[in-house]
Design an enzyme around this catalytic site. Structure first.
Site, mmCIF file in Angstrom:
data_model
loop_
_atom_site.group_PDB
_atom_site.id
_atom_site.type_symbol
_atom_site.label_atom_id
_atom_site.label_comp_id
_atom_site.label_asym_id
_atom_site.label_seq_id
_atom_site.Cartn_x
_atom_site.Cartn_y
_atom_site.Cartn_z
ATOM 1 N N PHE A 69 0.873 -1.179 0.000
ATOM 2 C CA PHE A 69 0.000 0.000 0.000
ATOM 3 C C PHE A 69 0.902 1.218 0.000
ATOM 4 O O PHE A 69 2.048 1.144 0.431
ATOM 5 C CB PHE A 69 -0.955 0.011 1.213
ATOM 6 C CG PHE A 69 -0.275 -0.222 2.533
ATOM 7 C CD1 PHE A 69 0.426 0.799 3.161
ATOM 8 C CD2 PHE A 69 -0.323 -1.459 3.149
ATOM 9 C CE1 PHE A 69 1.069 0.581 4.372
ATOM 10 C CE2 PHE A 69 0.314 -1.681 4.365
ATOM 11 C CZ PHE A 69 1.013 -0.653 4.974
ATOM 12 N N SER A 77 4.172 1.598 10.994
ATOM 13 C CA SER A 77 4.526 0.950 12.262
ATOM 14 C C SER A 77 5.475 -0.211 11.950
ATOM 15 O O SER A 77 5.601 -0.642 10.790
ATOM 16 C CB SER A 77 3.270 0.408 12.937
ATOM 17 O OG SER A 77 2.723 -0.637 12.171
ATOM 18 N N TYR A 119 10.045 -1.177 -9.760
ATOM 19 C CA TYR A 119 10.805 -0.232 -8.921
ATOM 20 C C TYR A 119 11.885 -0.888 -8.073
ATOM 21 O O TYR A 119 12.507 -0.228 -7.256
ATOM 22 C CB TYR A 119 9.891 0.681 -8.099
ATOM 23 C CG TYR A 119 8.811 0.009 -7.287
ATOM 24 C CD1 TYR A 119 9.109 -0.743 -6.167
ATOM 25 C CD2 TYR A 119 7.470 0.159 -7.651
ATOM 26 C CE1 TYR A 119 8.115 -1.339 -5.427
ATOM 27 C CE2 TYR A 119 6.465 -0.448 -6.913
ATOM 28 C CZ TYR A 119 6.790 -1.193 -5.806
ATOM 29 O OH TYR A 119 5.804 -1.799 -5.066
ATOM 30 N N LYS A 134 10.844 -6.797 -2.501
ATOM 31 C CA LYS A 134 10.883 -7.312 -3.873
ATOM 32 C C LYS A 134 12.320 -7.358 -4.391
ATOM 33 O O LYS A 134 12.679 -8.246 -5.163
ATOM 34 C CB LYS A 134 10.026 -6.444 -4.797
ATOM 35 C CG LYS A 134 8.518 -6.583 -4.567
ATOM 36 C CD LYS A 134 7.960 -7.857 -5.155
ATOM 37 C CE LYS A 134 6.446 -7.833 -5.230
ATOM 38 N NZ LYS A 134 5.880 -9.090 -5.709
ATOM 39 N N PRO A 160 7.212 -6.340 -13.377
ATOM 40 C CA PRO A 160 6.205 -5.609 -14.158
ATOM 41 C C PRO A 160 6.041 -4.157 -13.731
ATOM 42 O O PRO A 160 6.196 -3.811 -12.559
ATOM 43 C CB PRO A 160 4.902 -6.365 -13.859
ATOM 44 C CG PRO A 160 5.244 -7.495 -12.956
ATOM 45 C CD PRO A 160 6.586 -7.195 -12.364
ATOM 46 N N PRO A 162 2.945 -1.025 -14.137
ATOM 47 C CA PRO A 162 1.560 -1.080 -13.653
ATOM 48 C C PRO A 162 0.618 -1.927 -14.514
ATOM 49 O O PRO A 162 0.481 -1.708 -15.703
ATOM 50 C CB PRO A 162 1.122 0.392 -13.673
ATOM 51 C CG PRO A 162 2.099 1.105 -14.533
ATOM 52 C CD PRO A 162 3.365 0.315 -14.552
ATOM 53 N N ILE A 163 0.027 -2.908 -13.852
ATOM 54 C CA ILE A 163 -0.994 -3.754 -14.468
ATOM 55 C C ILE A 163 -2.213 -3.617 -13.564
ATOM 56 O O ILE A 163 -2.119 -3.825 -12.353
ATOM 57 C CB ILE A 163 -0.505 -5.214 -14.530
ATOM 58 C CG1 ILE A 163 0.679 -5.296 -15.500
ATOM 59 C CG2 ILE A 163 -1.637 -6.149 -14.956
ATOM 60 C CD1 ILE A 163 1.294 -6.655 -15.650
HETATM 61 C C1 HXC Z 1 -0.322 2.634 6.988
HETATM 62 C C2 HXC Z 1 -1.121 0.464 7.196
HETATM 63 C C3 HXC Z 1 -1.960 0.651 6.050
HETATM 64 C C4 HXC Z 1 -1.939 1.943 5.405
HETATM 65 C C5 HXC Z 1 -2.233 -1.366 6.780
HETATM 66 N N1 HXC Z 1 -1.331 -0.790 7.604
HETATM 67 N N2 HXC Z 1 -2.632 -0.508 5.829
HETATM 68 N N3 HXC Z 1 -0.298 1.430 7.650
HETATM 69 N N4 HXC Z 1 -1.092 2.894 5.904
HETATM 70 N N5 HXC Z 1 -2.673 2.197 4.334
HETATM 71 C C6 HXC Z 1 -0.701 -1.404 8.766
HETATM 72 C C7 HXC Z 1 -1.735 -1.776 9.818
HETATM 73 O O1 HXC Z 1 -2.096 -0.667 10.623
HETATM 74 C C8 HXC Z 1 -1.002 -2.854 10.600
HETATM 75 O O2 HXC Z 1 -0.052 -2.330 11.496
HETATM 76 C C9 HXC Z 1 -0.207 -3.560 9.508
HETATM 77 O O3 HXC Z 1 -0.081 -2.635 8.421
HETATM 78 C C10 HXC Z 1 -0.905 -4.802 8.999
HETATM 79 O O4 HXC Z 1 -2.178 -4.431 8.534
HETATM 80 P P1 HXC Z 1 -3.387 -5.469 8.448
HETATM 81 O O5 HXC Z 1 -4.508 -4.822 7.763
HETATM 82 O O6 HXC Z 1 -3.604 -6.072 9.776
HETATM 83 O O7 HXC Z 1 -2.686 -6.598 7.578
HETATM 84 P P2 HXC Z 1 -3.189 -7.749 6.670
HETATM 85 O O8 HXC Z 1 -4.691 -7.732 6.561
HETATM 86 O O9 HXC Z 1 -2.511 -9.004 7.053
HETATM 87 O O10 HXC Z 1 -2.522 -7.307 5.333
HETATM 88 C C11 HXC Z 1 -3.150 -6.636 4.367
HETATM 89 C C12 HXC Z 1 -2.176 -5.866 3.526
HETATM 90 C C13 HXC Z 1 -2.985 -5.496 2.315
HETATM 91 C C14 HXC Z 1 -0.944 -6.649 3.131
HETATM 92 C C15 HXC Z 1 -1.726 -4.690 4.349
HETATM 93 O O11 HXC Z 1 -2.376 -4.464 1.589
HETATM 94 C C16 HXC Z 1 -3.268 -6.639 1.408
HETATM 95 O O12 HXC Z 1 -3.984 -7.538 1.716
HETATM 96 N N6 HXC Z 1 -2.735 -6.669 0.210
HETATM 97 C C17 HXC Z 1 -2.841 -7.831 -0.700
HETATM 98 C C18 HXC Z 1 -3.053 -7.439 -2.090
HETATM 99 C C19 HXC Z 1 -2.040 -6.431 -2.582
HETATM 100 O O13 HXC Z 1 -1.623 -5.541 -1.867
HETATM 101 N N7 HXC Z 1 -1.660 -6.578 -3.809
HETATM 102 C C20 HXC Z 1 -0.833 -5.573 -4.423
HETATM 103 C C21 HXC Z 1 0.462 -6.055 -4.756
HETATM 104 S S1 HXC Z 1 1.050 -5.180 -6.155
HETATM 105 P P3 HXC Z 1 -0.379 -2.098 13.081
HETATM 106 O O14 HXC Z 1 0.903 -1.567 13.651
HETATM 107 O O15 HXC Z 1 -1.511 -1.112 13.122
HETATM 108 O O16 HXC Z 1 -0.747 -3.450 13.621
HETATM 109 C C22 HXC Z 1 2.650 -4.833 -5.874
HETATM 110 C C23 HXC Z 1 3.495 -4.305 -7.013
HETATM 111 C C24 HXC Z 1 3.008 -3.019 -7.539
HETATM 112 O O17 HXC Z 1 3.140 -4.970 -4.842
HETATM 113 C C25 HXC Z 1 3.728 -2.631 -8.831
HETATM 114 C C26 HXC Z 1 3.248 -1.303 -9.392
HETATM 115 C C27 HXC Z 1 4.101 -0.771 -10.528
#
Ligand code: HXC
Length: 255
Positions: A69, A77, A119, A134, A160, A162-163
């Site tokens: 994210f 944190s 990146y 990564k 990759p 952005p997809i």
């Molecule tokens: C700050 C955040 C946050 C945010 C979560 N956290 N979101 N901190 N800003 N927006 C913190 C939470 O407060 C918590 O810390 C910790 O991260 C874990 O969060 P949870 O929600 O409990 O985690 P969980 O549900 O296990 O994980 C979900 C996730 C989520 C990983 C955070 O993003 C997810 O499910 N993603 C999966 C799909 C995904 O992201 N795909 C994209 C990949 S693409 P605390 O201290 O409060 O406990 C990629 C490449 C991109 O990566 C390439 C582009 C060119």
């Protein structure tokens, strides 16, 4: 040919079952959906056991699990950092090492493919845990390509740009502004499509690429060189402006 496929995924069994049905219907292949969290080594061991007992060790392994994210790094944190790096780097290592060790023991060849991100080449602010993890995945892949090549194991990565997928874009482009600017950033003029990534992935895990290992393929519609190129903003110059500038340049004599 009716090949058998094991699907290993994140925890959501509902999504997994749907994907398995869809693949089965389209291909006629047997698909075994196994829900497992890549962060949990015991769950991964159990999933590999199930796969092995059902139809042997896999000869293609694709590491695609990711979490990410956008956030200013000073707002993260310790658990936010751990959550992303556990999924991306430790999750990939859990799967790769568990299957790799069993393949070595069984003297069986295989192709590993990891999906990383563009990146890793530059680093990127606002996605620092993802960028760091990564990059680790790419280094893991390059290292094992050297060390485990002697066992018939190949390791490659696709990086990759952005997809558009719901999982990524809902967390990386919540306002849609990135998508709007994309035409300017990407010479091909659009985002990539999952099917296009699948085409390259298929090549890299097939016997057509048997001499390819330890490679990272940038796959981005030209985004990376387009954003890095010193003079690429000159694309905005009109022909009239070029006439004027060419005149100015041609008038310069000497140093
Ligand atoms: C700050 C955040 C946050 C945010 C979560 N956290 N979101 N901190 N800003 N927006 C913190 C939470 O407060 C918590 O810390 C910790 O991260 C874990 O969060 P949870 O929600 O409990 O985690 P969980 O549900 O296990 O994980 C979900 C996730 C989520 C990983 C955070 O993003 C997810 O499910 N993603 C999966 C799909 C995904 O992201 N795909 C994209 C990949 S693409 P605390 O201290 O409060 O406990 C990629 C490449 C991109 O990566 C390439 C582009 C060119």
């Amino acid at each position: 040919m009716n090949s058998k496929i094991a699907v290993l995924s994140y925890l959501n069994l509902e999504v997994l079952n749907k994907a398995a049905d869809e693949i089965s219907q389209k291909t006629g292949n047997t698909v075994l959906p196994i829900a497992a969290d890549v962060r949990d080594i015991e769950a991964i061991q159990g999933a590999v056991d199930k796969c092995e007992h059902s139809f042997g060790l896999p000869n293609i392994i694709i590491n695609n699990a990711a979490g990410n994210f956008i956030s200013p790094t000073e707002r993260l944190s310790a658990n936010a950092w751990k959550t992303i790096t556990d999924i991306v780097l430790n999750g990939t290592a859990n799967v790769t090492l568990e299957i790799g060790k069993r393949l070595i023991e069984a003297k069986q060849a295989a192709a590993f493919l990891s999906i990383t991100t563009i990146y890793t080449m530059s680093g990127s602010g606002f996605v620092v845990p993802s960028a760091s993890a990564k990059s680790g995945v790419e280094t893991l892949s390059l290292s094992l390509a050297s060390e485990w090549g002697r066992y018939g194991l190949r390791f490659n990565c696709i990086a990759p740009g952005p997809i558009e997928t719901k999982g990524a874009f809902s967390r990386l482009d919540p306002t849609g502004s990135f998508k709007k600017a994309v035409k300017k950033r990407i010479p091909v003029g659009r985002l990539g499509k999952p099917e296009e990534l699948a085409n390259l992935a298929l090549y890299l895990v097939s016997d057509y690429s048997n001499w390819v290992t330890g490679a990272v393929f940038r796959f981005d519609g030209g985004e990376y060189p387009s954003m890095a190129g010193e003079f690429n903003s000159l694309l905005d110059i009109t022909p009239e402006q070029w006439d004027m500038m060419e005149n100015m340049i041609r008038k310069v004599k000497g140093s």
